[in-house]
Design a protein around this motif. Structure first.
Motif, PDB file in Angstrom:
ATOM      1  N   UNK A 123       0.864  -0.795  -0.049  1.00 60.25           N
ATOM      2  CA  UNK A 123      -0.155   0.210   0.126  1.00 60.25           C
ATOM      3  C   UNK A 123       0.693   1.048   0.118  1.00 60.25           C
ATOM      4  N   UNK A 124       2.277   1.141   0.851  1.00 56.97           N
ATOM      5  CA  UNK A 124       3.014   3.046   0.886  1.00 56.97           C
ATOM      6  C   UNK A 124       3.382   2.112  -0.757  1.00 56.97           C
ATOM      7  N   UNK A 125       3.732   1.881  -1.310  1.00 52.81           N
ATOM      8  CA  UNK A 125       4.688   1.496  -2.463  1.00 52.81           C
ATOM      9  C   UNK A 125       3.908   1.758  -3.166  1.00 52.81           C
ATOM     10  N   UNK A 126       2.575   1.657  -3.867  1.00 46.03           N
ATOM     11  CA  UNK A 126       1.662   1.996  -4.633  1.00 46.03           C
ATOM     12  C   UNK A 126       1.481   3.682  -4.195  1.00 46.03           C
ATOM     13  N   UNK A 127       1.218   4.165  -2.955  1.00 38.47           N
ATOM     14  CA  UNK A 127       0.908   5.675  -2.115  1.00 38.47           C
ATOM     15  C   UNK A 127       1.650   6.367  -3.114  1.00 38.47           C
ATOM     16  N   UNK A 128       3.684   6.312  -2.499  1.00 36.05           N
ATOM     17  CA  UNK A 128       4.548   6.571  -2.966  1.00 36.05           C
ATOM     18  C   UNK A 128       4.873   6.068  -4.280  1.00 36.05           C
ATOM     19  N   UNK A 129       4.941   5.862  -4.955  1.00 35.60           N
ATOM     20  CA  UNK A 129       4.665   6.050  -6.851  1.00 35.60           C
ATOM     21  C   UNK A 129       3.429   6.394  -7.925  1.00 35.60           C
ATOM     22  N   UNK A 130       2.243   6.479  -6.937  1.00 32.43           N
ATOM     23  CA  UNK A 130       2.062   7.998  -7.536  1.00 32.43           C
ATOM     24  C   UNK A 130       0.797   7.388  -8.019  1.00 32.43           C
ATOM     25  N   UNK A 131       0.519   6.494  -7.872  1.00 37.27           N
ATOM     26  CA  UNK A 131      -0.829   5.119  -8.346  1.00 37.27           C
ATOM     27  C   UNK A 131      -2.038   4.979  -7.071  1.00 37.27           C
ATOM     28  N   UNK A 132      -1.865   4.992  -6.345  1.00 40.03           N
ATOM     29  CA  UNK A 132      -2.983   5.026  -5.461  1.00 40.03           C
ATOM     30  C   UNK A 132      -4.094   5.853  -5.315  1.00 40.03           C
ATOM     31  N   UNK A 133      -3.867   7.057  -5.089  1.00 41.08           N
ATOM     32  CA  UNK A 133      -4.642   7.658  -5.008  1.00 41.08           C
ATOM     33  C   UNK A 133      -5.890   7.565  -6.914  1.00 41.08           C
ATOM     34  N   UNK A 134      -4.671   7.723  -8.057  1.00 41.90           N
ATOM     35  CA  UNK A 134      -5.980   7.477  -9.438  1.00 41.90           C
ATOM     36  C   UNK A 134      -6.737   6.017  -8.846  1.00 41.90           C
ATOM     37  N   UNK A 135      -6.469   5.045  -8.010  1.00 44.94           N
ATOM     38  CA  UNK A 135      -6.914   3.581  -7.847  1.00 44.94           C
ATOM     39  C   UNK A 135      -7.603   3.878  -7.523  1.00 44.94           C
ATOM     40  N   UNK A 136      -7.975   4.716  -6.262  1.00 43.86           N
ATOM     41  CA  UNK A 136      -9.011   4.719  -5.245  1.00 43.86           C
ATOM     42  C   UNK A 136      -9.525   5.968  -5.831  1.00 43.86           C
ATOM     43  N   UNK A 137      -9.727   6.742  -6.979  1.00 46.77           N
ATOM     44  CA  UNK A 137     -10.144   7.483  -7.434  1.00 46.77           C
ATOM     45  C   UNK A 137     -11.845   6.319  -8.991  1.00 46.77           C
ATOM     46  N   UNK A 138     -10.610   5.526  -9.501  1.00 52.43           N
ATOM     47  CA  UNK A 138     -11.344   4.938 -10.528  1.00 52.43           C
ATOM     48  C   UNK A 138     -12.210   3.719  -9.679  1.00 52.43           C
ATOM     49  N   UNK A 139     -12.027   3.228  -8.466  1.00 50.51           N
ATOM     50  CA  UNK A 139     -13.306   2.278  -8.065  1.00 50.51           C
ATOM     51  C   UNK A 139     -14.231   3.081  -7.585  1.00 50.51           C
ATOM     52  N   UNK A 140     -14.455   4.863  -7.387  1.00 51.23           N
ATOM     53  CA  UNK A 140     -15.069   5.341  -6.681  1.00 51.23           C
ATOM     54  C   UNK A 140     -15.635   5.714  -5.110  1.00 51.23           C
ATOM     55  N   UNK A 141     -13.590   5.204  -4.724  1.00 51.76           N
ATOM     56  CA  UNK A 141     -13.466   5.768  -3.238  1.00 51.76           C
ATOM     57  C   UNK A 141     -13.162   6.656  -2.738  1.00 51.76           C
ATOM     58  N   UNK A 142     -12.781   7.900  -3.855  1.00 49.34           N
ATOM     59  CA  UNK A 142     -12.189   9.238  -3.863  1.00 49.34           C
ATOM     60  C   UNK A 142     -13.071  10.378  -4.963  1.00 49.34           C
ATOM     61  N   UNK A 143     -13.092  11.139  -4.637  1.00 48.15           N
ATOM     62  CA  UNK A 143     -14.044  12.276  -5.011  1.00 48.15           C
ATOM     63  C   UNK A 143     -12.367  12.726  -5.239  1.00 48.15           C
ATOM     64  N   UNK A 144     -11.907  13.546  -6.369  1.00 44.34           N
ATOM     65  CA  UNK A 144     -10.945  15.024  -6.735  1.00 44.34           C
ATOM     66  C   UNK A 144     -11.787  15.888  -7.523  1.00 44.34           C
TER      67      UNK A 144
END
Length: 144
Positions: A123-144
């Motif tokens: 999870x931390x690696x996904x966040x540090x690579x910059x892929x976590x937020x787009x993934x959360x947006x893609x699944x509808x867990x986060x709105x930006x």
């Protein structure tokens, strides 16, 4: 009502879900789930929640996962598993969830959009690579 559903709220904002089948003498309004195995419940929970963490009780790594996701703006569903339920977790993780790999994911395990991300390191690696937020947006867990 939460007790009737097998849910219990704790002071640390965690919700404990008892995955053991109810006893024969117990009557619940969710009769369709009475025969559901732990593996089936885990699969169902993964499909019903965009972000879900399976953890052991009082797991410090789970706390860090929740804090990281909360900092981003996501409140995950957290399911605390007992020892016999933890052993059901790898059985529930067929190829559809583990990306075709045969690796066992011990708790805490986070799933985002039905995909097993892995543990805290992943999870931390996904966040540090910059892929976590787009993934959360893609699944509808986060709105930006």
């Amino acid at each position: 009502m939460m007790q009737e559903l097998g849910l219990e709220r704790f002071s640390n904002d965690a919700v404990y879900l008892d995955l053991t089948p109810p006893s024969q003498t117990s009557s619940t309004s969710l009769s369709i789930d009475e025969e559901e195995s732990s593996e089936a419940k885990i699969r169902r929970l993964i499909t019903e929640h965009p972000v879900i963490i399976f953890s052991r009780s009082s797991c410090c790594m789970c706390h860090v996962m929740k804090r990281l996701l909360a900092t981003i703006g996501v409140i995950p569903t957290v399911i605390e598993l007992d020892d016999h339920e933890v052993s059901s977790l790898p059985l529930a993780l067929g190829e559809e969830y583990s990306g075709g790999g045969s690796g066992v994911v011990p708790p805490p395990a986070v799933f985002i959009g039905r995909e097993c991300v892995g543990g805290l390191e992943s999870l931390v690696a996904l966040h540090l690579s910059g892929h976590l937020v787009p993934k959360l947006v893609q699944v509808g867990a986060l709105w930006v």
